[in-house]
Design a protein around this motif. Structure first.
Motif, PDB file in Angstrom:
ATOM      1  N   ARG A  55      41.831 -90.815 -82.911  1.00 61.27           N
ATOM      2  CA  ARG A  55      41.955 -89.366 -82.991  1.00 61.27           C
ATOM      3  C   ARG A  55      41.748 -88.796 -81.592  1.00 61.27           C
ATOM      4  O   ARG A  55      41.175 -89.465 -80.721  1.00 61.27           O
ATOM      5  N   ALA A  56      42.197 -87.558 -81.387  1.00 60.04           N
ATOM      6  CA  ALA A  56      42.125 -86.959 -80.056  1.00 60.04           C
ATOM      7  C   ALA A  56      41.664 -85.513 -80.158  1.00 60.04           C
ATOM      8  O   ALA A  56      41.929 -84.816 -81.141  1.00 60.04           O
ATOM      9  N   VAL A  57      40.954 -85.094 -79.116  1.00 65.67           N
ATOM     10  CA  VAL A  57      40.614 -83.681 -78.910  1.00 65.67           C
ATOM     11  C   VAL A  57      41.109 -83.301 -77.518  1.00 65.67           C
ATOM     12  O   VAL A  57      41.256 -84.156 -76.639  1.00 65.67           O
ATOM     13  N   ILE A  58      41.388 -82.017 -77.306  1.00 61.19           N
ATOM     14  CA  ILE A  58      41.994 -81.541 -76.064  1.00 61.19           C
ATOM     15  C   ILE A  58      40.973 -80.740 -75.262  1.00 61.19           C
ATOM     16  O   ILE A  58      40.296 -79.840 -75.801  1.00 61.19           O
ATOM     17  N   PHE A  59      40.874 -81.076 -73.973  1.00 57.58           N
ATOM     18  CA  PHE A  59      40.058 -80.300 -73.044  1.00 57.58           C
ATOM     19  C   PHE A  59      40.977 -79.435 -72.197  1.00 57.58           C
ATOM     20  O   PHE A  59      41.886 -79.929 -71.523  1.00 57.58           O
ATOM     21  N   ASN A  60      40.757 -78.118 -72.223  1.00 58.58           N
ATOM     22  CA  ASN A  60      41.553 -77.168 -71.473  1.00 58.58           C
ATOM     23  C   ASN A  60      40.730 -76.679 -70.272  1.00 58.58           C
ATOM     24  O   ASN A  60      39.560 -76.328 -70.406  1.00 58.58           O
ATOM     25  N   ARG A  61      41.361 -76.668 -69.098  1.00 57.11           N
ATOM     26  CA  ARG A  61      40.640 -76.287 -67.888  1.00 57.11           C
ATOM     27  C   ARG A  61      40.222 -74.808 -67.905  1.00 57.11           C
ATOM     28  O   ARG A  61      39.293 -74.430 -67.175  1.00 57.11           O
ATOM     29  N   LEU A  62      40.884 -74.020 -68.721  1.00 63.12           N
ATOM     30  CA  LEU A  62      40.557 -72.600 -68.780  1.00 63.12           C
ATOM     31  C   LEU A  62      39.613 -72.261 -69.922  1.00 63.12           C
ATOM     32  O   LEU A  62      38.648 -71.519 -69.742  1.00 63.12           O
ATOM     33  N   THR A  63      39.877 -72.818 -71.119  1.00 59.24           N
ATOM     34  CA  THR A  63      39.094 -72.448 -72.312  1.00 59.24           C
ATOM     35  C   THR A  63      38.055 -73.487 -72.693  1.00 59.24           C
ATOM     36  O   THR A  63      37.233 -73.248 -73.575  1.00 59.24           O
ATOM     37  N   GLY A  64      38.084 -74.665 -72.102  1.00 59.55           N
ATOM     38  CA  GLY A  64      37.116 -75.702 -72.419  1.00 59.55           C
ATOM     39  C   GLY A  64      37.590 -76.611 -73.548  1.00 59.55           C
ATOM     40  O   GLY A  64      38.794 -76.693 -73.851  1.00 59.55           O
ATOM     41  N   LEU A  65      36.662 -77.268 -74.193  1.00 57.64           N
ATOM     42  CA  LEU A  65      36.982 -78.255 -75.229  1.00 57.64           C
ATOM     43  C   LEU A  65      37.303 -77.554 -76.542  1.00 57.64           C
ATOM     44  O   LEU A  65      36.543 -76.706 -77.021  1.00 57.64           O
ATOM     45  N   GLY A  66      38.455 -77.911 -77.110  1.00 60.54           N
ATOM     46  CA  GLY A  66      38.843 -77.328 -78.384  1.00 60.54           C
ATOM     47  C   GLY A  66      38.257 -78.091 -79.563  1.00 60.54           C
ATOM     48  O   GLY A  66      37.906 -79.270 -79.459  1.00 60.54           O
ATOM     49  N   ASP A  67      38.143 -77.408 -80.704  1.00 62.65           N
ATOM     50  CA  ASP A  67      37.584 -78.027 -81.903  1.00 62.65           C
ATOM     51  C   ASP A  67      38.627 -78.743 -82.749  1.00 62.65           C
ATOM     52  O   ASP A  67      38.268 -79.484 -83.666  1.00 62.65           O
ATOM     53  N   ASP A 119      32.315 -89.847 -86.822  1.00 68.30           N
ATOM     54  CA  ASP A 119      32.817 -88.933 -87.856  1.00 68.30           C
ATOM     55  C   ASP A 119      34.077 -88.252 -87.324  1.00 68.30           C
ATOM     56  O   ASP A 119      34.016 -87.508 -86.334  1.00 68.30           O
ATOM     57  N   PRO A 120      35.245 -88.473 -87.940  1.00 68.35           N
ATOM     58  CA  PRO A 120      36.496 -87.909 -87.383  1.00 68.35           C
ATOM     59  C   PRO A 120      36.502 -86.390 -87.319  1.00 68.35           C
ATOM     60  O   PRO A 120      37.215 -85.811 -86.491  1.00 68.35           O
ATOM     61  N   ASN A 121      35.724 -85.735 -88.158  1.00 72.16           N
ATOM     62  CA  ASN A 121      35.737 -84.272 -88.179  1.00 72.16           C
ATOM     63  C   ASN A 121      34.785 -83.648 -87.162  1.00 72.16           C
ATOM     64  O   ASN A 121      34.771 -82.434 -87.001  1.00 72.16           O
ATOM     65  N   GLN A 122      33.982 -84.460 -86.499  1.00 66.76           N
ATOM     66  CA  GLN A 122      32.993 -83.928 -85.555  1.00 66.76           C
ATOM     67  C   GLN A 122      33.166 -84.527 -84.158  1.00 66.76           C
ATOM     68  O   GLN A 122      32.197 -84.666 -83.415  1.00 66.76           O
ATOM     69  N   LEU A 123      34.402 -84.860 -83.788  1.00 69.20           N
ATOM     70  CA  LEU A 123      34.626 -85.504 -82.494  1.00 69.20           C
ATOM     71  C   LEU A 123      34.340 -84.565 -81.333  1.00 69.20           C
ATOM     72  O   LEU A 123      33.841 -84.998 -80.283  1.00 69.20           O
ATOM     73  N   ALA A 124      34.664 -83.293 -81.487  1.00 67.20           N
ATOM     74  CA  ALA A 124      34.416 -82.351 -80.388  1.00 67.20           C
ATOM     75  C   ALA A 124      32.917 -82.227 -80.118  1.00 67.20           C
ATOM     76  O   ALA A 124      32.468 -82.280 -78.960  1.00 67.20           O
ATOM     77  N   GLN A 125      32.137 -82.064 -81.175  1.00 70.18           N
ATOM     78  CA  GLN A 125      30.696 -81.963 -80.999  1.00 70.18           C
ATOM     79  C   GLN A 125      30.115 -83.271 -80.456  1.00 70.18           C
ATOM     80  O   GLN A 125      29.197 -83.261 -79.616  1.00 70.18           O
ATOM     81  N   MET A 126      30.643 -84.394 -80.894  1.00 67.63           N
ATOM     82  CA  MET A 126      30.167 -85.684 -80.382  1.00 67.63           C
ATOM     83  C   MET A 126      30.453 -85.818 -78.890  1.00 67.63           C
ATOM     84  O   MET A 126      29.616 -86.316 -78.135  1.00 67.63           O
TER      85      MET A 126
END
Length: 300
Positions: A55-67, A119-126
């Motif tokens: 699974r993947a989460v996206i880090f944006n240089r302007l808005t930060g890490l997305g959920d 936990d696939p649903n909590q990757l951003a927080q992890m």
């Protein structure tokens, strides 16, 4: 003459046809080249793949890490502005060792095998709290903590006889503890449990002593039973003699009956023998007619 040769060369070069492009054609060619280059650049830096079991989460240089969590497949991103962070969510095995003390202060070496995944649903927080190497940061510490807390509730002997209960408690507490860090544990098991060499030698000596005590107890019990059987046998023989005496007193023919039974047994034994013997009937208690005649004379 050299000047004449130069004039001839210049004249021949003037005869070569020249290509000329209009302004609109040149502009179209440049735009087409820029479009092709943009497509290639976008395909190279504007797409990313999420493989199976990831699974993947996206880090944006302007808005930060997305959920938002991106599933398997190909996805778009803005080059330079966005960066994908990919997690492996498949179950991974890991073995951890812990040296702890039991309730009776015996040192115990325990090896725990855990199957863990994020936990696939909590990757951003992890990612915000632990990063991608979450198992290296969390599992060794919580396994040590839980194992020490559980083992301290049992004696060394209970760790062996109640191993299933110990494993169940370790699993339940470790699953609850790992959930606080958004880590899922599919299985927890005790693969090895060993004690110090001194304790192992003491246990073996105790087992040998118990076996010797059991053997001595068996010998004592056997002697007591033999004594009881001897007493019972003697009592039975005394009772039998008393009954025989009473029978002879009440009926004198009882002895004659016993004599006949003895004579019958002796005769049967002699008849079965392969050799032919000639012995006195009196010594073999077979002269029953003579005994009957004596009894008749006594009665007369």
């Amino acid at each position: 003459d050299a000047s004449q040769a130069d004039r001839q060369r210049i004249a021949s070069m003037a005869q070569i046809p020249k290509l000329s492009l209009s302004g609109s054609a040149a502009r179209s060619l440049l735009l087409g080249g820029a479009a092709v280059g943009g497509v290639v650049l976008f395909a190279r830096h504007g797409l990313y793949n999420v493989d199976g079991g990831h699974r993947a989460v996206i880090f944006n240089r302007l808005t930060g890490l997305g959920d938002r969590v991106f599933a398997e497949g190909t996805h778009f991103k803005f080059p330079w502005l966005e960066r994908p962070i990919i997690y492996d969510i498949r179950t991974r095995p890991r073995q951890l060792r812990s040296l702890t003390g039991s309730r009776d202060l015996q040192m115990v070496n325990i090896t725990i095998r855990v199957l863990s995944k994020p936990d696939p649903n909590q990757l951003a927080q992890m990612y915000r709290t632990l990063g991608t190497d979450y198992d290296e940061r969390v599992l060794p510490s919580i396994v040590n903590e839980v194992v020490k807390a559980v083992v301290a509730q049992f004696n060394a002997s209970q760790l062996i006889t109640q191993r299933e209960q110990v494993s169940r408690m370790v699993r339940r507490n470790l699953v609850d503890r790992a959930r606080d860090f958004n880590i899922l544990l599919d299985d927890v098991s005790i693969t090895e449990l060993s004690f110090s060499p001194e304790y192992t030698a003491a246990v073996e000596a105790k087992q040998v002593a118990q076996q010797d005590a059991e053997r001595a107890r068996y010998i004592v019990d056997k002697a007591i039973q033999d004594k009881k059987s001897t007493v019972i046998r003697a009592q039975g023989e005394a009772k039998a003699a008393e009954l025989v005496g009473q029978a002879v007193k009440e009926n004198p023919g009882f002895l004659e009956l016993r004599r006949m039974e003895a004579a019958r047994r002796i005769a049967r034994t002699v008849a079965r023998g392969a050799n032919k013997l000639y012995l006195s009937a009196d010594s073999l208690m077979l002269n029953l007619t003579e005994t009957k005649g004596l009894e008749m004379k006594r009665a007369a």
